[in-house]
Design a protein around this motif. Structure first.
Motif, PDB file in Angstrom:
ATOM      1  N   TYR A 114      55.922  33.637  45.880  1.00 44.70           N
ATOM      2  CA  TYR A 114      54.699  33.386  46.648  1.00 44.70           C
ATOM      3  C   TYR A 114      53.847  32.348  45.918  1.00 44.70           C
ATOM      4  CZ  TYR A 114      50.337  34.306  49.156  1.00 44.70           C
ATOM      5  OH  TYR A 114      49.186  34.169  49.903  1.00 44.70           O
ATOM      6  N   ARG A 115      53.659  32.534  44.623  1.00 47.31           N
ATOM      7  CA  ARG A 115      52.872  31.573  43.844  1.00 47.31           C
ATOM      8  C   ARG A 115      53.570  30.222  43.777  1.00 47.31           C
ATOM      9  NH1 ARG A 115      50.964  35.687  39.420  1.00 47.31           N
ATOM     10  NH2 ARG A 115      49.079  36.421  40.435  1.00 47.31           N
ATOM     11  N   ALA A 116      54.894  30.236  43.695  1.00 48.30           N
ATOM     12  CA  ALA A 116      55.645  28.978  43.695  1.00 48.30           C
ATOM     13  C   ALA A 116      55.403  28.232  45.007  1.00 48.30           C
ATOM     14  CB  ALA A 116      57.131  29.241  43.491  1.00 48.30           C
ATOM     15  N   MET A 117      55.376  28.970  46.118  1.00 48.20           N
ATOM     16  CA  MET A 117      55.111  28.354  47.419  1.00 48.20           C
ATOM     17  C   MET A 117      53.704  27.784  47.455  1.00 48.20           C
ATOM     18  SD  MET A 117      56.625  27.795  50.279  1.00 48.20           S
ATOM     19  CE  MET A 117      55.893  26.585  51.346  1.00 48.20           C
ATOM     20  N   GLU A 118      52.747  28.503  46.880  1.00 43.23           N
ATOM     21  CA  GLU A 118      51.377  27.991  46.827  1.00 43.23           C
ATOM     22  C   GLU A 118      51.306  26.693  46.020  1.00 43.23           C
ATOM     23  OE1 GLU A 118      47.928  31.140  47.262  1.00 43.23           O
ATOM     24  OE2 GLU A 118      49.108  31.511  45.442  1.00 43.23           O
ATOM     25  N   ARG A 119      52.017  26.634  44.902  1.00 43.99           N
ATOM     26  CA  ARG A 119      52.025  25.399  44.095  1.00 43.99           C
ATOM     27  C   ARG A 119      52.634  24.244  44.883  1.00 43.99           C
ATOM     28  NH1 ARG A 119      53.175  29.085  39.991  1.00 43.99           N
ATOM     29  NH2 ARG A 119      55.410  28.724  40.121  1.00 43.99           N
ATOM     30  N   LEU A 120      53.677  24.534  45.637  1.00 39.37           N
ATOM     31  CA  LEU A 120      54.290  23.493  46.460  1.00 39.37           C
ATOM     32  C   LEU A 120      53.328  23.016  47.548  1.00 39.37           C
ATOM     33  CD1 LEU A 120      57.910  24.911  46.792  1.00 39.37           C
ATOM     34  CD2 LEU A 120      57.223  22.808  45.608  1.00 39.37           C
ATOM     35  N   LEU A 121      52.596  23.934  48.145  1.00 38.47           N
ATOM     36  CA  LEU A 121      51.631  23.545  49.173  1.00 38.47           C
ATOM     37  C   LEU A 121      50.522  22.685  48.575  1.00 38.47           C
ATOM     38  CD1 LEU A 121      51.393  26.859  51.227  1.00 38.47           C
ATOM     39  CD2 LEU A 121      52.363  24.677  52.000  1.00 38.47           C
TER      40      LEU A 121
ATOM     41  N   TRP B  94      45.130  34.990  57.388  1.00 40.36           N
ATOM     42  CA  TRP B  94      45.951  33.914  57.955  1.00 40.36           C
ATOM     43  C   TRP B  94      46.728  33.213  56.855  1.00 40.36           C
ATOM     44  CZ3 TRP B  94      42.444  30.780  61.833  1.00 40.36           C
ATOM     45  CH2 TRP B  94      42.205  31.551  62.970  1.00 40.36           C
ATOM     46  N   ARG B  95      46.008  32.855  55.789  1.00 37.77           N
ATOM     47  CA  ARG B  95      46.653  32.141  54.678  1.00 37.77           C
ATOM     48  C   ARG B  95      47.793  32.969  54.088  1.00 37.77           C
ATOM     49  NH1 ARG B  95      44.823  32.046  48.905  1.00 37.77           N
ATOM     50  NH2 ARG B  95      44.518  34.217  49.425  1.00 37.77           N
ATOM     51  N   THR B  96      47.524  34.234  53.799  1.00 37.85           N
ATOM     52  CA  THR B  96      48.534  35.098  53.187  1.00 37.85           C
ATOM     53  C   THR B  96      49.761  35.222  54.083  1.00 37.85           C
ATOM     54  OG1 THR B  96      46.832  36.348  52.021  1.00 37.85           O
ATOM     55  CG2 THR B  96      48.976  37.409  52.276  1.00 37.85           C
ATOM     56  N   ARG B  97      49.539  35.458  55.362  1.00 33.44           N
ATOM     57  CA  ARG B  97      50.654  35.629  56.299  1.00 33.44           C
ATOM     58  C   ARG B  97      51.495  34.349  56.386  1.00 33.44           C
ATOM     59  NH1 ARG B  97      48.445  36.191  61.537  1.00 33.44           N
ATOM     60  NH2 ARG B  97      47.350  37.979  60.689  1.00 33.44           N
ATOM     61  N   LEU B  98      50.829  33.211  56.519  1.00 29.64           N
ATOM     62  CA  LEU B  98      51.566  31.945  56.619  1.00 29.64           C
ATOM     63  C   LEU B  98      52.348  31.641  55.343  1.00 29.64           C
ATOM     64  CD1 LEU B  98      49.050  29.637  58.504  1.00 29.64           C
ATOM     65  CD2 LEU B  98      51.174  30.592  59.372  1.00 29.64           C
ATOM     66  N   VAL B  99      51.718  31.824  54.193  1.00 29.33           N
ATOM     67  CA  VAL B  99      52.404  31.531  52.931  1.00 29.33           C
ATOM     68  C   VAL B  99      53.590  32.468  52.751  1.00 29.33           C
ATOM     69  CG1 VAL B  99      52.186  31.453  50.412  1.00 29.33           C
ATOM     70  CG2 VAL B  99      50.381  30.502  51.838  1.00 29.33           C
ATOM     71  N   GLN B 100      53.444  33.738  53.126  1.00 27.05           N
ATOM     72  CA  GLN B 100      54.566  34.674  53.030  1.00 27.05           C
ATOM     73  C   GLN B 100      55.724  34.236  53.921  1.00 27.05           C
ATOM     74  OE1 GLN B 100      52.622  38.380  54.025  1.00 27.05           O
ATOM     75  NE2 GLN B 100      52.329  38.931  51.868  1.00 27.05           N
ATOM     76  N   GLU B 101      55.415  33.855  55.151  1.00 29.39           N
ATOM     77  CA  GLU B 101      56.466  33.412  56.068  1.00 29.39           C
ATOM     78  C   GLU B 101      57.144  32.139  55.556  1.00 29.39           C
ATOM     79  OE1 GLU B 101      55.253  33.236  60.213  1.00 29.39           O
ATOM     80  OE2 GLU B 101      53.969  35.002  59.923  1.00 29.39           O
TER      81      GLU B 101
END
Length: 183
Positions: A33-40, A166-173
């Motif tokens: 999840y954090r890796a996805m946030e860094r990519l975003l 919204w943010r949490t759901r989208l990042v998880q998906e």
């Protein structure tokens, strides 16, 4: 019989690789999840990098020509300067291609969400854009409080809690789409 054995070997190898990767992620504590946030957060920079292939593949400024590189530790031979430059260019090009391929994966995932109402939070929070999709430049990303206020100015009333959800759901998906089941 031969195909069956080959299929069994291939399936076993794939399952073993999946298991090893999963154990390594657990062992090293990789939070996807954090890796996805860094990519975003890096998305815009990566996009610029991929779009400017010529800049990426350029070699750094030349150093002194009086320095030579020896092959091996014993200095048994001197490498030709053109060979060194060619090797460096090939390495930079290979690095660019890996970066471009990974960016294209990320971009494909993001594009699946860009038409959803909730995606505005991703754009404003991670990409540093305003409610209209314009880059905020040096001002950068917004807080959830600021996002809520800016959206309210556009007639879209959403609480900070809703925006965070919204943010949490989208990042998880997105994490699942990019990293697979482990995400």
């Amino acid at each position: 019989m031969k195909q069956t054995v080959e299929k069994i070997i291939k399936a076993t190898a794939e399952e073993t690789a999946r298991t090893v990767i999963q154990r390594q992620r657990c062992e090293y504590g990789i939070n996807l999840y954090r890796a996805m946030e860094r990519l975003l957060r890096s998305y815009k920079s990566l996009k610029y990098l991929v779009e400017s292939a010529n800049e990426y593949c350029q070699l750094p400024p030349e150093r002194s020509r009086s320095v030579t590189t020896a092959i091996g530790g014993g200095g048994g031979g001197v490498r030709d300067r053109d060979d060194i430059i060619e090797e460096a260019m090939l390495a930079r090009t290979a690095s660019y291609e890996r970066t471009r391929a990974r960016f294209e994966e990320l971009d494909a995932v993001i594009r699946q969400f860009e038409n959803r109402e909730e995606f505005i939070v991703i754009r404003m929070y991670y990409f540093g854009e305003d409610a209209d999709g314009n880059d905020r430049g040096e001002a950068g990303a917004l807080t959830f409080e600021a996002i809520s206020a800016e959206l309210a100015g556009k007639g879209v009333i959403r609480t900070e809690k809703t925006l965070r959800t919204w943010r949490t759901r989208l990042v998880q998906e997105m994490t699942v789409l990019l990293f697979g089941v482990d995400g």
